[in-house]
Enzyme design. Structure first.
Site, mmCIF file in Angstrom:
data_model
loop_
_atom_site.group_PDB
_atom_site.id
_atom_site.type_symbol
_atom_site.label_atom_id
_atom_site.label_comp_id
_atom_site.label_asym_id
_atom_site.label_seq_id
_atom_site.Cartn_x
_atom_site.Cartn_y
_atom_site.Cartn_z
ATOM 1 N N THR A 140 -36.172 -17.466 -81.506
ATOM 2 C CA THR A 140 -35.346 -16.611 -80.664
ATOM 3 C C THR A 140 -33.875 -16.924 -80.861
ATOM 4 O O THR A 140 -33.510 -18.065 -81.189
ATOM 5 C CB THR A 140 -35.716 -16.818 -79.180
ATOM 6 O OG1 THR A 140 -34.749 -16.170 -78.342
ATOM 7 C CG2 THR A 140 -35.728 -18.296 -78.824
ATOM 8 N N ASP A 141 -33.019 -15.928 -80.621
ATOM 9 C CA ASP A 141 -31.582 -16.172 -80.682
ATOM 10 C C ASP A 141 -31.102 -17.068 -79.546
ATOM 11 O O ASP A 141 -30.003 -17.621 -79.592
ATOM 12 C CB ASP A 141 -30.798 -14.860 -80.683
ATOM 13 C CG ASP A 141 -31.034 -13.987 -79.457
ATOM 14 O OD1 ASP A 141 -31.920 -14.314 -78.634
ATOM 15 O OD2 ASP A 141 -30.343 -12.952 -79.324
ATOM 16 N N GLU A 142 -31.937 -17.247 -78.512
ATOM 17 C CA GLU A 142 -31.516 -18.057 -77.368
ATOM 18 C C GLU A 142 -31.332 -19.531 -77.722
ATOM 19 O O GLU A 142 -30.688 -20.274 -76.969
ATOM 20 C CB GLU A 142 -32.513 -17.899 -76.218
ATOM 21 C CG GLU A 142 -32.546 -16.477 -75.670
ATOM 22 C CD GLU A 142 -33.385 -16.347 -74.416
ATOM 23 O OE1 GLU A 142 -33.323 -17.253 -73.566
ATOM 24 O OE2 GLU A 142 -34.106 -15.343 -74.280
ATOM 25 N N TYR A 193 -36.704 -22.982 -71.509
ATOM 26 C CA TYR A 193 -37.361 -22.146 -72.523
ATOM 27 C C TYR A 193 -36.685 -22.295 -73.875
ATOM 28 O O TYR A 193 -37.327 -22.627 -74.884
ATOM 29 C CB TYR A 193 -37.360 -20.679 -72.098
ATOM 30 C CG TYR A 193 -37.600 -19.729 -73.248
ATOM 31 C CD1 TYR A 193 -38.792 -19.784 -73.971
ATOM 32 C CD2 TYR A 193 -36.622 -18.817 -73.653
ATOM 33 C CE1 TYR A 193 -39.011 -18.941 -75.059
ATOM 34 C CE2 TYR A 193 -36.840 -17.981 -74.722
ATOM 35 C CZ TYR A 193 -38.030 -18.037 -75.427
ATOM 36 O OH TYR A 193 -38.238 -17.216 -76.504
ATOM 37 N N LYS A 197 -37.980 -23.932 -77.523
ATOM 38 C CA LYS A 197 -38.019 -23.205 -78.795
ATOM 39 C C LYS A 197 -37.159 -23.901 -79.845
ATOM 40 O O LYS A 197 -37.539 -23.973 -81.023
ATOM 41 C CB LYS A 197 -37.557 -21.757 -78.590
ATOM 42 C CG LYS A 197 -38.509 -20.907 -77.771
ATOM 43 C CD LYS A 197 -39.854 -20.716 -78.461
ATOM 44 C CE LYS A 197 -39.775 -19.718 -79.606
ATOM 45 N NZ LYS A 197 -41.116 -19.403 -80.165
#
Length: 399
Positions: A140-142, A193, A197
């Site tokens: 994810t870009d997060e 989260y 990741k």
């Protein structure tokens, strides 16, 4: 023939990817591993798992004996790991679950893939693997953290790179900032989260470096489209508008996200899996930035127009058409550690692999809303039980 192990294929992106590859490739076999948590709905893939090319196994990626058996029983060529706890709000409620699944679960698959694929050692003691195998992590870009929001109002985004101009062929591009996430951006996760990741990404890259395991990682911007569980922004807004319920919007609603239609993401995953250079990370996005509040307003406007023009869609409404307006919007207390802006630079995947998104945002939103209007049985099935309890807990006292 290639044999895939697709984990988390009953979830949103995983299910769309399963449908995509079954339609695109005839000469494949797919082993689906999913533990069917709250966001993994077997009904989403019920037709797909009846396909003779698909074998469904209910189980957890943390279960070493089960994962080992899958590698022993099937000649796995590709692992595509979607399996993850993936909702930020839930990670704030229970961070340990995210660390266990997203880091330890991923490492368990990596280790079993390494043992299964290894067929010798080179002169320096590094493992050698059979030809044509790969582990692809859907990240994810997060993991990059938050970008600055430099402009209160969006400005035009002009692309100089010729390979990127396909992205702009049918849309106006805009941005709220001067910088974008690239593959060289340092990881700076801000939530349990995104930290989990990022941790799994580091483990994967460590396996690539230490054991020379053939891997890729894709990091994508926010996805939207069919089969999206209604805890996420767009499907939640669609559901609540149709029911005449309040639309909870965090903070001032001006957080910016970069949006990508899920089928465009699936196309990118397939391209990276087959053509990505080993060990590389690829960012996947479409230069499609928008403030959350503008997304909510677009959903309201699009639904109202669709139900006004189509009598069949009006039958889905649980409210009057005149109630579909901006008065439904309710600003609620902001999420803890809410990142201000995400924006992906997809130059690498566009120039090296020839990928670009095909769906502009307005068309994608309309396609998504039409899908929800025409698939109410699926919507009602997922929006019951544990989901309703979770929704009441998260928003009940705030709206």
């Amino acid at each position: 023939m290639k044999t895939y192990l697709v984990t988390g294929a009953a979830g949103f992106i995983g299910a769309n990817f399963l449908k995509y590859i079954l339609k695109l490739h005839t000469d494949i076999k797919v082993i689906v591993l999913d533990c069917l948590t709250y966001a993994g709905n077997l009904g989403t893939i019920k037709e797909d798992i009846n396909d003779s090319r698909v074998i469904f196994i209910k189980g957890d990626i943390k279960d070493n004996d089960l994962v080992k058996k899958i590698f022993d029983d099937y000649h796995i060529d590709y692992v595509v790991n979607f399996a993850a706890e993936s909702h930020v709000d839930r990670s704030i409620e229970n961070p340990q679950l995210f660390l266990e699944t997203n880091i330890l679960g991923t490492q368990n698959i990596l280790e079993n893939a390494k043992k299964s694929w290894m067929n010798g050692q080179d002169k320096n003691g590094y493992p050698l693997y059979r030809e044509g195998v790969k582990f692809l992590q859907i990240s994810t870009d997060e993991v990059y953290g938050s970008l600055s929001k430099d402009y209160n109002e969006a400005i035009d985004l002009k692309l100089e790179n010729e390979d990127l101009k396909n992205i702009a062929k049918d849309r106006k591009l805009q941005t709220y900032g001067e910088t974008f996430f690239t593959e060289k951006t340092s990881l700076d996760p801000r939530s349990p989260y995104s930290s989990s990741k990022a941790g799994s990404d580091f483990v994967i890259l460590a396996y690539a470096e230490t054991y020379k395991l053939p891997v890729n990682i894709t990091r994508c911007s926010n996805n939207y489209g069919p089969y999206h569980f209604p805890e996420k922004l767009i499907p939640l807004m669609i559901k609540n508008v149709l029911e005449g319920k309040t639309l909870p919007v965090y903070g001032d609603g001006k957080n910016v996200r970069d949006w990508l239609y899920v089928e465009d993401h699936c196309k990118a995953i397939d391209i990276v899996l087959r053509n990505g250079a080993l060990g590389e990370v690829y960012n996947v996005g479409g230069f499609n930035e928008e403030q959350n509040i503008e997304i909510v307003k677009l959903v309201i406007d699009t639904i109202k127009k669709l139900v006004e023009e189509n009598a069949e869609y009006r039958k889905v409404l649980k409210t009057e058409i005149e109630n579909i307006n901006y008065d439904l919007i309710s600003y609620v207390q902001d999420r803890l550690g809410h990142d201000r802006r995400y924006a992906i630079d997809p130059t690498k995947i566009a120039t090296e692999l020839g990928w670009f998104p095909e769906t502009n945002f307005e068309n994608g939103i309309k396609k998504t809303i039409v899908w929800y209007l025409e698939n109410q049985e699926w919507c009602n099935e997922v929006a019951s039980g544990d989901y309703q309890k979770y929704y009441d807990k998260m928003y009940g006292e705030n709206i």
